[in-house]
Scaffold this motif. Structure first.
Motif, PDB file in Angstrom:
ATOM      1  N   VAL A  44      -1.108   9.288 -12.285  1.00 30.98           N
ATOM      2  CA  VAL A  44      -0.512  10.030 -13.664  1.00 30.98           C
ATOM      3  C   VAL A  44      -1.232   9.217 -14.749  1.00 30.98           C
ATOM      4  O   VAL A  44      -1.507   9.755 -15.722  1.00 30.98           O
ATOM      5  N   ALA A  45      -0.707   8.007 -14.691  1.00 26.18           N
ATOM      6  CA  ALA A  45      -1.365   7.158 -15.703  1.00 26.18           C
ATOM      7  C   ALA A  45      -2.638   7.143 -15.999  1.00 26.18           C
ATOM      8  O   ALA A  45      -3.422   7.157 -17.051  1.00 26.18           O
ATOM      9  N   GLN A  46      -3.426   7.077 -14.794  1.00 31.62           N
ATOM     10  CA  GLN A  46      -4.974   7.170 -14.839  1.00 31.62           C
ATOM     11  C   GLN A  46      -5.608   8.374 -15.717  1.00 31.62           C
ATOM     12  O   GLN A  46      -6.321   8.358 -16.475  1.00 31.62           O
ATOM     13  N   ASN A  47      -4.814   9.664 -15.389  1.00 33.40           N
ATOM     14  CA  ASN A  47      -5.175  10.802 -15.966  1.00 33.40           C
ATOM     15  C   ASN A  47      -5.033  10.747 -17.486  1.00 33.40           C
ATOM     16  O   ASN A  47      -5.494  11.338 -18.282  1.00 33.40           O
ATOM     17  N   ILE A  48      -3.824  10.368 -17.771  1.00 31.99           N
ATOM     18  CA  ILE A  48      -3.554  10.055 -19.198  1.00 31.99           C
ATOM     19  C   ILE A  48      -4.582   9.324 -19.953  1.00 31.99           C
ATOM     20  O   ILE A  48      -5.046   9.453 -20.998  1.00 31.99           O
TER      21      ILE A  48
ATOM     22  N   ILE B 257       5.045   5.946 -18.701  1.00 32.64           N
ATOM     23  CA  ILE B 257       4.286   6.970 -19.840  1.00 32.64           C
ATOM     24  C   ILE B 257       4.945   8.385 -19.454  1.00 32.64           C
ATOM     25  O   ILE B 257       4.443   9.027 -18.449  1.00 32.64           O
ATOM     26  N   GLY B 258       5.491   8.898 -20.527  1.00 33.78           N
ATOM     27  CA  GLY B 258       5.795  10.340 -20.412  1.00 33.78           C
ATOM     28  C   GLY B 258       5.098  11.306 -20.990  1.00 33.78           C
ATOM     29  O   GLY B 258       5.035  11.015 -22.362  1.00 33.78           O
ATOM     30  N   ASP B 259       4.719  12.518 -20.557  1.00 39.65           N
ATOM     31  CA  ASP B 259       3.704  13.204 -21.368  1.00 39.65           C
ATOM     32  C   ASP B 259       4.662  14.483 -21.366  1.00 39.65           C
ATOM     33  O   ASP B 259       4.542  15.471 -20.430  1.00 39.65           O
ATOM     34  N   PRO B 260       5.217  15.049 -22.523  1.00 39.82           N
ATOM     35  CA  PRO B 260       5.997  16.266 -22.588  1.00 39.82           C
ATOM     36  C   PRO B 260       5.105  17.435 -22.351  1.00 39.82           C
ATOM     37  O   PRO B 260       5.613  18.617 -22.134  1.00 39.82           O
ATOM     38  N   GLU B 261       3.909  17.243 -22.522  1.00 38.32           N
ATOM     39  CA  GLU B 261       2.850  18.405 -22.558  1.00 38.32           C
ATOM     40  C   GLU B 261       2.477  18.773 -21.014  1.00 38.32           C
ATOM     41  O   GLU B 261       1.906  19.895 -20.899  1.00 38.32           O
TER      42      GLU B 261
ATOM     43  N   LYS C 279      -0.745  17.877 -30.174  1.00 37.24           N
ATOM     44  CA  LYS C 279       0.246  17.604 -28.803  1.00 37.24           C
ATOM     45  C   LYS C 279       1.460  16.986 -29.168  1.00 37.24           C
ATOM     46  O   LYS C 279       1.194  15.935 -30.046  1.00 37.24           O
ATOM     47  N   ARG C 280       2.528  16.732 -28.647  1.00 40.79           N
ATOM     48  CA  ARG C 280       3.728  16.339 -28.794  1.00 40.79           C
ATOM     49  C   ARG C 280       3.387  14.744 -28.297  1.00 40.79           C
ATOM     50  O   ARG C 280       2.490  14.618 -27.528  1.00 40.79           O
ATOM     51  N   ASP C 281       4.351  13.804 -28.927  1.00 39.84           N
ATOM     52  CA  ASP C 281       4.004  12.392 -28.739  1.00 39.84           C
ATOM     53  C   ASP C 281       4.429  12.001 -27.220  1.00 39.84           C
ATOM     54  O   ASP C 281       4.946  12.417 -26.561  1.00 39.84           O
ATOM     55  N   LEU C 282       3.648  10.925 -26.731  1.00 40.40           N
ATOM     56  CA  LEU C 282       3.678  10.271 -25.686  1.00 40.40           C
ATOM     57  C   LEU C 282       4.934   9.260 -25.760  1.00 40.40           C
ATOM     58  O   LEU C 282       5.240   9.040 -26.823  1.00 40.40           O
ATOM     59  N   SER C 283       5.672   9.447 -24.692  1.00 40.83           N
ATOM     60  CA  SER C 283       6.744   8.281 -24.783  1.00 40.83           C
ATOM     61  C   SER C 283       6.646   7.236 -23.742  1.00 40.83           C
ATOM     62  O   SER C 283       6.214   7.466 -22.671  1.00 40.83           O
TER      63      SER C 283
ATOM     64  N   ALA D 182       0.740  -1.200  -0.029  1.00 40.83           N
ATOM     65  CA  ALA D 182       0.047  -0.245   0.014  1.00 40.83           C
ATOM     66  C   ALA D 182       0.961   1.374   0.016  1.00 40.83           C
ATOM     67  O   ALA D 182       0.417   2.266  -0.566  1.00 40.83           O
ATOM     68  N   ILE D 183       1.967   1.072   0.770  1.00 39.75           N
ATOM     69  CA  ILE D 183       2.747   2.365   0.986  1.00 39.75           C
ATOM     70  C   ILE D 183       3.562   2.526  -0.493  1.00 39.75           C
ATOM     71  O   ILE D 183       3.533   3.743  -1.048  1.00 39.75           O
ATOM     72  N   GLY D 184       3.877   1.449  -1.183  1.00 42.88           N
ATOM     73  CA  GLY D 184       4.396   1.244  -2.519  1.00 42.88           C
ATOM     74  C   GLY D 184       3.445   2.125  -3.620  1.00 42.88           C
ATOM     75  O   GLY D 184       3.993   2.864  -4.616  1.00 42.88           O
ATOM     76  N   ASN D 185       2.057   1.747  -3.378  1.00 40.16           N
ATOM     77  CA  ASN D 185       1.323   2.284  -4.539  1.00 40.16           C
ATOM     78  C   ASN D 185       1.017   3.710  -4.210  1.00 40.16           C
ATOM     79  O   ASN D 185       0.891   4.623  -5.126  1.00 40.16           O
ATOM     80  N   GLN D 186       1.132   4.383  -2.957  1.00 35.06           N
ATOM     81  CA  GLN D 186       1.013   5.768  -2.456  1.00 35.06           C
ATOM     82  C   GLN D 186       2.377   6.521  -3.278  1.00 35.06           C
ATOM     83  O   GLN D 186       2.208   7.570  -3.549  1.00 35.06           O
ATOM     84  N   ALA D 187       3.385   5.767  -2.984  1.00 39.11           N
ATOM     85  CA  ALA D 187       4.646   6.234  -3.449  1.00 39.11           C
ATOM     86  C   ALA D 187       4.776   6.602  -5.017  1.00 39.11           C
ATOM     87  O   ALA D 187       4.898   7.363  -5.334  1.00 39.11           O
ATOM     88  N   LEU D 188       4.058   5.423  -5.667  1.00 43.48           N
ATOM     89  CA  LEU D 188       3.926   5.530  -7.095  1.00 43.48           C
ATOM     90  C   LEU D 188       3.210   6.669  -7.582  1.00 43.48           C
ATOM     91  O   LEU D 188       3.482   7.423  -8.633  1.00 43.48           O
ATOM     92  N   ASP D 189       2.312   6.919  -6.594  1.00 45.51           N
ATOM     93  CA  ASP D 189       1.279   8.119  -6.928  1.00 45.51           C
ATOM     94  C   ASP D 189       1.892   9.655  -7.091  1.00 45.51           C
ATOM     95  O   ASP D 189       1.104  10.517  -7.478  1.00 45.51           O
ATOM     96  N   HIS D 190       3.039   9.614  -6.576  1.00 41.39           N
ATOM     97  CA  HIS D 190       3.618  11.035  -6.334  1.00 41.39           C
ATOM     98  C   HIS D 190       4.656  10.802  -7.504  1.00 41.39           C
ATOM     99  O   HIS D 190       5.308  11.916  -7.495  1.00 41.39           O
ATOM    100  N   MET D 191       4.897  10.035  -8.237  1.00 38.99           N
ATOM    101  CA  MET D 191       5.807  10.029  -9.388  1.00 38.99           C
ATOM    102  C   MET D 191       5.302  10.774 -10.449  1.00 38.99           C
ATOM    103  O   MET D 191       4.276  11.118 -10.795  1.00 38.99           O
ATOM    104  N   PRO D 192       6.216  11.696 -10.998  1.00 32.61           N
ATOM    105  CA  PRO D 192       5.864  12.594 -11.890  1.00 32.61           C
ATOM    106  C   PRO D 192       5.473  11.903 -13.362  1.00 32.61           C
ATOM    107  O   PRO D 192       5.197  12.775 -14.551  1.00 32.61           O
TER     108      PRO D 192
END
Length: 320
Positions: free
Chosen positions: A158-162, A237-241, A215-219, A130-140
């Motif tokens: 972040v992935a969910q929003n993408i 998944i990186g979003d340059p925008e 928009k620019r490509d997703l990486s 659970a702590i690990g999942n919370q930490a991942l939610d802070h990833m950019p």
């Protein structure tokens, strides 16, 4: 101290356990009950880590008790003690009520203690997940796990929003990842399969997914999860925008900057020119140049590129 609860309608068995487990009093806080309904009342007031329950009790069977406990207390583990006649019922209960383990009576004390220790370890492991999942939610960046069919198994915020934006990468009704066209979908699925079988030399596990919205490509970067999960793949998944937000207050604390200096450093690290950054935070260009010199001195950098690198690799980019 971990809290272990015992429930059995046979008072003699409870007294025997209490006597034999005295040596564990410095490790566990233990409670003993004869009535299952008293256990349910107790759980409304106290946190319990592991429950050892008899399968056959007159007021409420162990199976019924386990169902009620897991409706309200998912963060505890249940161990059943059962007679040989109840063995099949106990086996079935593991699937129905998520019971951790069962032992037949009479149960060896060492075996029971080992089972309790393993239940506590499992509980601790779940807590760290659970702590690990919370930490991942802070990833950019977006982080997700997929199977070999590109079916989504897990995603951070972040992935969910993408996926919600549905630009460049999509979730099908069956949760399969798809791109904006069939060719890119095939390429994405091949990258996932290559990563699973550790064949990254084919594409280095990387793929760009175009977005037809201007928009620019997703990486995308695909990495294997290894022997523990051989049929699953980790995707970044990186979003340059959507560059990571930079917390200027964190920058201020890390490098001893004033709030205005930290705001300027944050703006520059988002790719803005000095003139644009000054306008955004309401500074004249001459004041901005003065602040920038002070920022260079405090961060021990000499060029704007060095400053940007320092900021983007600092904890200031981690979402709060």
């Amino acid at each position: 101290m971990k809290h272990i609860l015992f429930v059995d309608d046979d008072a003699n068995i409870l007294h025997s356990m209490q006597r034999n487990l005295k040596g564990r009093c410095n490790e566990w806080d233990m409670s003993f009950f004869e009535r299952p309904y008293d256990v349910l009342d107790y759980l409304n007031k106290e946190k319990v880590d592991v429950i050892i329950a008899d399968m056959r009790m007159p007021e409420l069977t162990g199976l019924e008790l386990a169902k009620r406990i897991h409706q309200q207390h998912q963060d505890c583990r249940i161990i059943f003690l059962t007679g040989t006649a109840d063995l099949q019922t106990a086996v079935n209960s593991i699937n129905k009520t998520n019971v951790f383990r069962f032992y037949t009576k009479p149960c060896d004390l060492e075996d029971l203690c080992q089972g309790i220790e393993e239940a506590l370890a499992d509980l601790e492991s779940e807590s760290f997940k659970a702590i690990g999942n919370q930490a991942l939610d802070h990833m950019p960046v977006g982080v997700c796990v997929v199977d070999l069919e590109a079916r989504l198994l897990f995603s951070n915020l972040v992935a969910q929003n993408i996926f919600k934006a549905a630009e460049g990468i999509f979730l099908s009704p069956t949760r399969i990842l798809r791109a904006e066209n069939s060719a890119k979908t095939t390429a994405l699925h091949e990258a996932i399969a290559s990563a699973a079988f550790e064949e990254e030399e084919k594409n280095n596990g990387a793929i760009a997914l175009p977005r037809h919205c201007g928009k620019r490509d997703l990486s995308i970067r695909c990495l294997p999860l290894g022997e523990a999960k051989p049929n699953q793949v980790l995707l970044f998944i990186g979003d340059p925008e959507s560059p990571p937000a930079i917390d200027f207050l964190i920058l201020s604390r890390l490098f001893g900057l004033t709030k205005s200096e930290a705001k300027l450093a944050a703006e520059l690290s988002q790719g803005y020119t000095l003139e644009m950054a000054a306008e955004h935070i309401g500074l004249t260009i001459s004041t901005a140049r003065t602040y920038l010199k002070q920022v260079f001195a405090k961060t021990e950098t000499n060029r704007q590129a060095e400053l940007v690198k320092l900021v983007l690799t600092s904890p200031a980019t981690i979402a709060g």
